[in-house]
Design a protein around this motif. Structure first.
Motif, PDB file in Angstrom:
ATOM      1  N   VAL A   1       5.476  24.759  26.049  1.00  0.00           N
ATOM      2  CA  VAL A   1       3.990  24.976  26.189  1.00  0.00           C
ATOM      3  C   VAL A   1       2.892  26.059  25.403  1.00  0.00           C
ATOM      4  CG1 VAL A   1       2.698  26.005  27.753  1.00  0.00           C
ATOM      5  CG2 VAL A   1       4.905  24.750  29.098  1.00  0.00           C
ATOM      6  N   HIS A   2       4.154  26.938  24.517  1.00  0.00           N
ATOM      7  CA  HIS A   2       3.559  28.252  23.584  1.00  0.00           C
ATOM      8  C   HIS A   2       3.715  27.434  22.230  1.00  0.00           C
ATOM      9  CE1 HIS A   2       3.863  31.787  20.587  1.00  0.00           C
ATOM     10  NE2 HIS A   2       3.063  32.114  21.747  1.00  0.00           N
ATOM     11  N   ALA A   3       4.770  27.039  22.263  1.00  0.00           N
ATOM     12  CA  ALA A   3       3.930  26.110  20.245  1.00  0.00           C
ATOM     13  C   ALA A   3       2.692  24.907  20.884  1.00  0.00           C
ATOM     14  CB  ALA A   3       4.850  25.247  20.617  1.00  0.00           C
ATOM     15  N   ALA A   4       2.356  24.590  22.070  1.00  0.00           N
ATOM     16  CA  ALA A   4       1.059  23.417  22.169  1.00  0.00           C
ATOM     17  C   ALA A   4       0.048  23.818  22.468  1.00  0.00           C
ATOM     18  CB  ALA A   4       1.801  22.266  23.342  1.00  0.00           C
ATOM     19  N   LEU A   5       0.109  25.512  22.868  1.00  0.00           N
ATOM     20  CA  LEU A   5      -0.905  26.124  23.224  1.00  0.00           C
ATOM     21  C   LEU A   5      -2.178  26.437  21.661  1.00  0.00           C
ATOM     22  CD1 LEU A   5      -0.147  28.261  26.092  1.00  0.00           C
ATOM     23  CD2 LEU A   5      -2.250  26.793  25.656  1.00  0.00           C
ATOM     24  N   ALA A   6      -0.700  26.904  20.942  1.00  0.00           N
ATOM     25  CA  ALA A   6      -1.002  26.983  19.583  1.00  0.00           C
ATOM     26  C   ALA A   6      -2.010  25.929  18.446  1.00  0.00           C
ATOM     27  CB  ALA A   6       0.020  27.381  18.258  1.00  0.00           C
ATOM     28  N   GLN A   7      -1.570  24.683  19.296  1.00  0.00           N
ATOM     29  CA  GLN A   7      -1.737  23.897  18.116  1.00  0.00           C
ATOM     30  C   GLN A   7      -3.211  22.835  18.592  1.00  0.00           C
ATOM     31  OE1 GLN A   7       1.652  20.324  17.899  1.00  0.00           O
ATOM     32  NE2 GLN A   7       2.215  22.129  18.784  1.00  0.00           N
TER      33      GLN A   7
ATOM     34  N   PRO B   1       2.734  21.146  31.960  1.00  0.00           N
ATOM     35  CA  PRO B   1       3.181  19.531  32.431  1.00  0.00           C
ATOM     36  C   PRO B   1       5.008  19.377  32.587  1.00  0.00           C
ATOM     37  CG  PRO B   1       2.369  19.992  30.305  1.00  0.00           C
ATOM     38  CD  PRO B   1       2.118  20.857  31.029  1.00  0.00           C
ATOM     39  N   SER B   2       5.996  20.322  31.682  1.00  0.00           N
ATOM     40  CA  SER B   2       7.097  20.599  31.224  1.00  0.00           C
ATOM     41  C   SER B   2       7.634  21.866  32.944  1.00  0.00           C
ATOM     42  CB  SER B   2       7.621  21.495  30.486  1.00  0.00           C
ATOM     43  OG  SER B   2       6.567  23.012  30.502  1.00  0.00           O
ATOM     44  N   ARG B   3       6.843  21.241  33.842  1.00  0.00           N
ATOM     45  CA  ARG B   3       7.197  22.240  34.933  1.00  0.00           C
ATOM     46  C   ARG B   3       8.928  21.987  35.509  1.00  0.00           C
ATOM     47  NH1 ARG B   3       3.138  18.899  37.088  1.00  0.00           N
ATOM     48  NH2 ARG B   3       3.622  17.296  38.311  1.00  0.00           N
ATOM     49  N   HIS B   4       9.538  20.442  35.096  1.00  0.00           N
ATOM     50  CA  HIS B   4      10.700  19.814  35.211  1.00  0.00           C
ATOM     51  C   HIS B   4      11.931  20.201  34.374  1.00  0.00           C
ATOM     52  CE1 HIS B   4       9.369  18.169  38.756  1.00  0.00           C
ATOM     53  NE2 HIS B   4       8.152  17.414  38.250  1.00  0.00           N
ATOM     54  N   ALA B   5      11.380  21.071  33.035  1.00  0.00           N
ATOM     55  CA  ALA B   5      12.301  21.674  31.950  1.00  0.00           C
ATOM     56  C   ALA B   5      12.952  23.213  32.845  1.00  0.00           C
ATOM     57  CB  ALA B   5      11.557  21.289  30.431  1.00  0.00           C
TER      58      ALA B   5
ATOM     59  N   ARG C   1       9.418  12.347  20.128  1.00  0.00           N
ATOM     60  CA  ARG C   1      10.509  12.149  19.081  1.00  0.00           C
ATOM     61  C   ARG C   1      11.306  12.186  18.887  1.00  0.00           C
ATOM     62  NH1 ARG C   1       4.840  14.235  17.702  1.00  0.00           N
ATOM     63  NH2 ARG C   1       5.881  16.269  17.642  1.00  0.00           N
ATOM     64  N   GLU C   2      11.762  13.468  20.023  1.00  0.00           N
ATOM     65  CA  GLU C   2      13.491  13.868  20.077  1.00  0.00           C
ATOM     66  C   GLU C   2      14.366  12.221  20.911  1.00  0.00           C
ATOM     67  OE1 GLU C   2      13.660  17.044  22.429  1.00  0.00           O
ATOM     68  OE2 GLU C   2      12.566  18.693  20.740  1.00  0.00           O
ATOM     69  N   LYS C   3      13.675  11.856  22.030  1.00  0.00           N
ATOM     70  CA  LYS C   3      14.480  11.092  22.244  1.00  0.00           C
ATOM     71  C   LYS C   3      15.255   9.849  21.678  1.00  0.00           C
ATOM     72  CE  LYS C   3      11.634  11.051  26.617  1.00  0.00           C
ATOM     73  NZ  LYS C   3      10.872   9.722  27.090  1.00  0.00           N
ATOM     74  N   PRO C   4      16.212   9.364  22.122  1.00  0.00           N
ATOM     75  CA  PRO C   4      16.886   8.277  20.380  1.00  0.00           C
ATOM     76  C   PRO C   4      16.598   6.730  20.506  1.00  0.00           C
ATOM     77  CG  PRO C   4      18.202   8.799  22.797  1.00  0.00           C
ATOM     78  CD  PRO C   4      17.590   9.424  22.958  1.00  0.00           C
ATOM     79  N   SER C   5      16.369   6.378  19.643  1.00  0.00           N
ATOM     80  CA  SER C   5      16.213   4.984  19.804  1.00  0.00           C
ATOM     81  C   SER C   5      16.996   4.018  20.015  1.00  0.00           C
ATOM     82  CB  SER C   5      15.119   4.537  18.125  1.00  0.00           C
ATOM     83  OG  SER C   5      16.625   5.149  17.545  1.00  0.00           O
TER      84      SER C   5
ATOM     85  N   GLY D   1      -0.596  16.235  26.785  1.00  0.00           N
ATOM     86  CA  GLY D   1      -0.074  15.297  25.258  1.00  0.00           C
ATOM     87  C   GLY D   1       0.878  16.046  23.957  1.00  0.00           C
ATOM     88  N   LEU D   2       0.205  17.754  23.863  1.00  0.00           N
ATOM     89  CA  LEU D   2       1.181  18.073  23.052  1.00  0.00           C
ATOM     90  C   LEU D   2       2.588  18.337  23.534  1.00  0.00           C
ATOM     91  CD1 LEU D   2      -1.899  20.264  21.569  1.00  0.00           C
ATOM     92  CD2 LEU D   2      -1.169  18.909  20.906  1.00  0.00           C
ATOM     93  N   VAL D   3       2.446  18.618  24.492  1.00  0.00           N
ATOM     94  CA  VAL D   3       3.658  18.882  25.149  1.00  0.00           C
ATOM     95  C   VAL D   3       5.076  18.055  25.020  1.00  0.00           C
ATOM     96  CG1 VAL D   3       5.308  19.487  27.114  1.00  0.00           C
ATOM     97  CG2 VAL D   3       3.573  21.260  26.127  1.00  0.00           C
ATOM     98  N   ALA D   4       4.542  17.031  25.360  1.00  0.00           N
ATOM     99  CA  ALA D   4       5.385  15.245  25.228  1.00  0.00           C
ATOM    100  C   ALA D   4       5.907  15.016  24.225  1.00  0.00           C
ATOM    101  CB  ALA D   4       4.125  14.626  26.780  1.00  0.00           C
ATOM    102  N   GLY D   5       4.409  15.251  23.130  1.00  0.00           N
ATOM    103  CA  GLY D   5       4.422  14.187  21.744  1.00  0.00           C
ATOM    104  C   GLY D   5       6.051  14.973  21.057  1.00  0.00           C
TER     105      GLY D   5
END
Length: 209
Positions: free
Chosen positions: A145-151, A132-136, A205-209, A197-201
């Protein structure tokens, strides 16, 4: 399965032992990759991958007539089960595992994959465009993706490992997990959605409010 392998399999089912030996040889490298993905790092320094694969091939040859009596079973799924059982036996005898690890090694898919294998899976998902992060940026995508796979849930991660890292067909995965072809495809879609969903999470949270 290639046409050559299919021909050898047909001969083996008719009782041709030489054809069966040739068929086993075709899958040696694939089994070696499987063992490499799933071997506990504490075993890696004590056992050679090639020796474990050879043990599995010997067991397969000794029981090839049993396989011949299972006309509907995918050949590689049967061979993979023998190799995983050999690896599980080594884990039980030589690795002092925690309770959770013992439960995991008894799963239908085999022992859990290594951290390096998860990284390899992340790389394949990113490079194939299935991530899902193919545009990054690629490096950032790999880390996410590696971090998301661990979760990810164990069963979801195992299915993605079998499909995209071990490159099992849906039919082979269905045999390994004792579920239907349609269940495999549905679970694959859901696993990729959960990964998304795990990648997008973290991104949200990093987006400014």
């Amino acid at each position: 399965m290639s046409s050559h392998a299919a021909h050898l399999l047909s001969l083996a089912r008719q009782g041709d032992a030489t054809a069966f030996q040739m068929l086993l040889a075709l899958y040696r490298s694939r089994l070696k990759r499987l063992i490499g993905f799933r071997m506990d790092r504490r075993l890696a320094g004590r056992f050679d991958l090639s020796d474990i694969v050879q043990d599995a091939l010997v067991q397969a040859y000794l029981h090839w007539q049993r396989f011949a009596s299972l006309p509907d079973r995918p050949f590689y799924a049967w061979l993979r089960e023998i190799a995983c059982n050999r690896l599980i036996d080594l884990h039980r005898r030589h690795v002092k595992a925690q309770r959770r690890s013992v439960a995991r090694e008894q799963s239908l898919s085999g022992p859990p994959v290594s951290t390096a294998a998860r990284r390899d899976l992340a790389r394949r998902l990113v490079d194939s465009g299935l991530s899902p992060s193919r545009h990054a940026e690629r490096r950032e995508a790999l880390d996410q993706v590696h971090a998301a796979l661990a979760q990810l849930r164990d069963d979801d991660r195992d299915l993605l490992v079998m499909r995209f890292l071990e490159e099992l067909s849906p039919e082979e995965i269905a045999d390994v997990l004792h579920i239907s072809y349609s269940a495999v495809t549905s679970r694959q879609v859901r696993a990729l959605q959960r990964l998304s969903g795990l990648v997008a999470g973290p991104r949200s949270r990093e987006k400014p409010s």
